[in-house]
Enzyme design. Structure first.
Site, PDB file in Angstrom:
ATOM      1  N   ALA A   1       0.847  -1.372  -0.015  1.00 34.76           N
ATOM      2  CA  ALA A   1      -0.073  -0.037   0.021  1.00 34.76           C
ATOM      3  C   ALA A   1       0.845   1.381   0.037  1.00 34.76           C
ATOM      4  CB  ALA A   1      -0.958  -0.021   1.142  1.00 34.76           C
ATOM      5  N   PRO A   2       0.418   2.309  -0.689  1.00 27.01           N
ATOM      6  CA  PRO A   2      -0.864   2.634  -1.209  1.00 27.01           C
ATOM      7  C   PRO A   2      -1.055   1.864  -2.659  1.00 27.01           C
ATOM      8  CG  PRO A   2       0.399   4.600  -1.425  1.00 27.01           C
ATOM      9  CD  PRO A   2       1.227   3.569  -0.593  1.00 27.01           C
ATOM     10  N   GLY A   3       0.218   1.232  -3.470  1.00 24.59           N
ATOM     11  CA  GLY A   3       0.104   0.722  -4.391  1.00 24.59           C
ATOM     12  C   GLY A   3       0.968   1.220  -5.811  1.00 24.59           C
ATOM     13  N   GLY A   4       2.073   1.965  -5.322  1.00 27.57           N
ATOM     14  CA  GLY A   4       2.966   2.391  -6.757  1.00 27.57           C
ATOM     15  C   GLY A   4       3.636   1.325  -7.200  1.00 27.57           C
TER      16      GLY A   4
ATOM     17  N   ASP B   1      -0.966  -6.093   2.357  1.00 32.05           N
ATOM     18  CA  ASP B   1      -0.711  -4.970   3.347  1.00 32.05           C
ATOM     19  C   ASP B   1      -1.900  -4.680   4.197  1.00 32.05           C
ATOM     20  OD1 ASP B   1      -0.084  -2.291   4.427  1.00 32.05           O
ATOM     21  OD2 ASP B   1       1.352  -2.238   2.707  1.00 32.05           O
TER      22      ASP B   1
ATOM     23  N   ASP C   1       8.554  -3.710   0.094  1.00 28.16           N
ATOM     24  CA  ASP C   1       9.066  -2.486   0.431  1.00 28.16           C
ATOM     25  C   ASP C   1       8.301  -2.124   1.946  1.00 28.16           C
ATOM     26  OD1 ASP C   1       9.982   0.091   0.168  1.00 28.16           O
ATOM     27  OD2 ASP C   1       8.079   0.921  -0.997  1.00 28.16           O
TER      28      ASP C   1
ATOM     29  N   LYS D   1      15.548  -0.715   5.334  1.00 26.76           N
ATOM     30  CA  LYS D   1      15.518   0.068   5.820  1.00 26.76           C
ATOM     31  C   LYS D   1      16.644   0.437   6.793  1.00 26.76           C
ATOM     32  CE  LYS D   1      11.626   0.408   3.896  1.00 26.76           C
ATOM     33  NZ  LYS D   1      11.311   1.063   2.685  1.00 26.76           N
TER      34      LYS D   1
HETATM   35  C1  LIG Z   1       6.558   2.376   2.186  1.00 24.50           C
HETATM   36  S1  LIG Z   1       5.126   1.768   2.102  1.00 24.50           S
HETATM   37  C2  LIG Z   1       5.082   0.944   0.670  1.00 24.50           C
HETATM   38  C3  LIG Z   1       4.863   1.877  -0.760  1.00 24.50           C
HETATM   39  C4  LIG Z   1       4.570   0.931  -1.785  1.00 24.50           C
HETATM   40  N1  LIG Z   1       5.622  -0.040  -2.217  1.00 24.50           N
HETATM   41  C5  LIG Z   1       4.103   1.748  -3.034  1.00 24.50           C
HETATM   42  O1  LIG Z   1       4.530   1.694  -4.078  1.00 24.50           O
HETATM   43  O2  LIG Z   1       3.093   2.530  -2.812  1.00 24.50           O
HETATM   44  C6  LIG Z   1       5.252   0.587   3.350  1.00 24.50           C
HETATM   45  C7  LIG Z   1       3.980  -0.394   3.701  1.00 24.50           C
HETATM   46  O3  LIG Z   1       4.445  -1.548   4.418  1.00 24.50           O
HETATM   47  C8  LIG Z   1       3.477  -1.964   4.956  1.00 24.50           C
HETATM   48  N2  LIG Z   1       3.824  -2.999   6.007  1.00 24.50           N
HETATM   49  C9  LIG Z   1       4.406  -2.642   7.180  1.00 24.50           C
HETATM   50  N3  LIG Z   1       4.720  -3.779   8.070  1.00 24.50           N
HETATM   51  C10 LIG Z   1       3.907  -4.638   7.331  1.00 24.50           C
HETATM   52  C11 LIG Z   1       3.648  -6.331   7.290  1.00 24.50           C
HETATM   53  N4  LIG Z   1       3.960  -6.720   8.483  1.00 24.50           N
HETATM   54  N5  LIG Z   1       3.051  -6.938   6.448  1.00 24.50           N
HETATM   55  C12 LIG Z   1       2.306  -6.246   5.344  1.00 24.50           C
HETATM   56  N6  LIG Z   1       2.833  -4.969   5.161  1.00 24.50           N
HETATM   57  C13 LIG Z   1       3.347  -4.123   6.041  1.00 24.50           C
HETATM   58  C14 LIG Z   1       2.907  -0.458   5.582  1.00 24.50           C
HETATM   59  O4  LIG Z   1       1.259  -0.845   6.094  1.00 24.50           O
HETATM   60  C15 LIG Z   1       2.910   0.392   4.498  1.00 24.50           C
HETATM   61  O5  LIG Z   1       1.866   0.298   3.525  1.00 24.50           O
END
Ligand SMILES: C[S@@+](CC[C@H](N)C(=O)[O-])C[C@H]1O[C@@H](n2cnc3c(N)ncnc32)[C@H](O)[C@@H]1O
Length: 340
Positions: free
Chosen positions: A209-212, A228, A265, A295
């Site tokens: 999320a959000p889905g890029g 997510d 991510d 990270k």
């Molecule tokens: C940086 S954002 C990802 C952005 C995404 N790659 C995009 O292109 O929109 C990080 C995401 O990791 C999710 N996240 C964190 N811990 C998680 C878990 N244990 N399982 C699934 N998602 C997780 C968060 O909810 C957040 O939406």
């Protein structure tokens, strides 16, 4: 002695220096723009040093420009004259070739010309000697860094400089309706690692999320399982090639060999991310590719990266580890699943 202008993402120059010290024994370093641009002086010749760096590319080095000539900055038209003189003096290097001019200015440099003005003058000089000025896909790049007192001038290929963008600062155009800036990270990974995303069929996107990233994978023709607990953009949640699981990625599993690509991510500390990716490794086909961001939450990023690649080594070979221009406090890993 050969000089080079080196660039990293802001704040990460000390780690690039640490990597280069190991790679090029006896090299010395001088910071030019704190945290981001520094000079490397090495005993070896230009080609030898650049070849060594390409063989074992440092994670935090974004760009390297050889210094073929250092011109003291006069602060007037003679500076442009001297740069044009460099082009004429090396006409054999540029004539008949697509040549890009990259100019970077350190803040406060006495070099009085805007990038566009200096570039126009150099494009004219290149035309005079029979070179073809080019923006992208150039055969050779004429790279100029205007420092506090000198114009540092060097020519080389994009491969030698590690990027075909000035200072490695790759820019993508923001699209209408683009779901997240994060998309640029996967776009840059695709280019930097020469990925063929369209060769894959089924991707698992962890922390989607959000889905890029999901949107880019859809554009490349894949089916995507997006996991997510946060909400996916409405345009993706109902997409016919998307399966969205609004769950923590550690709480779901998939059949063996269900995916030929994994991307992750998730914004969580690296060891938890690695455990989550390993949890899903059995659902990957042998030889599947994985793109994973790590990270950098701690003060020792190189140690963190070593620990994480060692953990992931149970199921993956690390093909590349790189801090991309669009990575902030993170790096990107390109992994290959080992299979059974
Ligand atoms: C940086 S954002 C990802 C952005 C995404 N790659 C995009 O292109 O929109 C990080 C995401 O990791 C999710 N996240 C964190 N811990 C998680 C878990 N244990 N399982 C699934 N998602 C997780 C968060 O909810 C957040 O939406």
């Amino acid at each position: 002695m050969t000089r080079f202008v080196c660039t990293s993402n802001h704040g990460f120059a000390p780690y690039a220096v640490e990597e280069l010290r190991r790679l090029i024994p006896g090299a010395s370093f001088r910071m030019i723009e704190p945290g981001a641009v520094f000079e490397l002086t090495a005993d070896g010749g230009r080609d030898e040093v650049l070849a060594r760096i390409r063989r074992d590319e440092p994670i935090f080095l974004r760009h390297i420009q050889p210094v073929d000539l250092a011109l003291p900055i006069a602060g007037g038209p003679e500076d442009l004259g001297a740069l044009a003189g460099f082009v004429r003096g090396r006409s054999g290097r540029f004539a008949g070739r697509r040549t890009a001019v990259h100019i970077r200015r350190r803040e406060g440099t006495p070099f009085p010309y805007a990038v566009s003005e200096a570039k126009a003058a150099l494009d004219d000089a290149l035309r005079e000697i029979g070179a073809e000025p080019a923006m992208q896909s150039a055969d050779v790049i004429l790279s100029i860094y205007a420092s506090g007192s000198e114009l540092l001038v060097g020519a080389g290929t994009a491969e030698e400089m590690l990027s075909d963008w000035p200072g490695g600062a790759i820019r993508f155009r923001r699209e209408d309706g683009q779901i997240s800036r994060a998309k640029f990270k996967l776009l840059e990974a695709e280019r930097t690692f020469n990925l063929r995303l369209d060769k894959h069929e089924r991707a698992l996107d962890i922390g989607a999320a959000p889905g890029g990233w999901t949107s880019l994978l859809l554009e490349r023709g894949l089916r995507v399982t997006a996991v997510d607990p946060a909400d996916l953009h409405p345009s993706l949640a109902g997409h016919p090639r998307v399966t969205w699981l609004k769950r923590n990625a550690g709480d779901v599993s998939f059949p063996p060999g269900a995916f030929d690509l994994l991307v992750c991510d998730m914004n969580w500390e690296p060891a938890t991310m690695a455990k989550t990716v390993l949890h899903h490794a059995p659902s990957l086909q042998a030889g599947a590719e994985a793109i994973v961001t790590v990270k950098l939450l701690h003060r020792k990023p190189l140690q963190t990266i070593r620990n994480i690649t060692e953990m992931l080594g149970r199921a993956f070979h690390t093909r590349r580890a790189k801090q991309l221009f669009h990575n902030r406090d993170e790096i990107t890993l390109y992994l290959i699943h080992k299979g059974e």
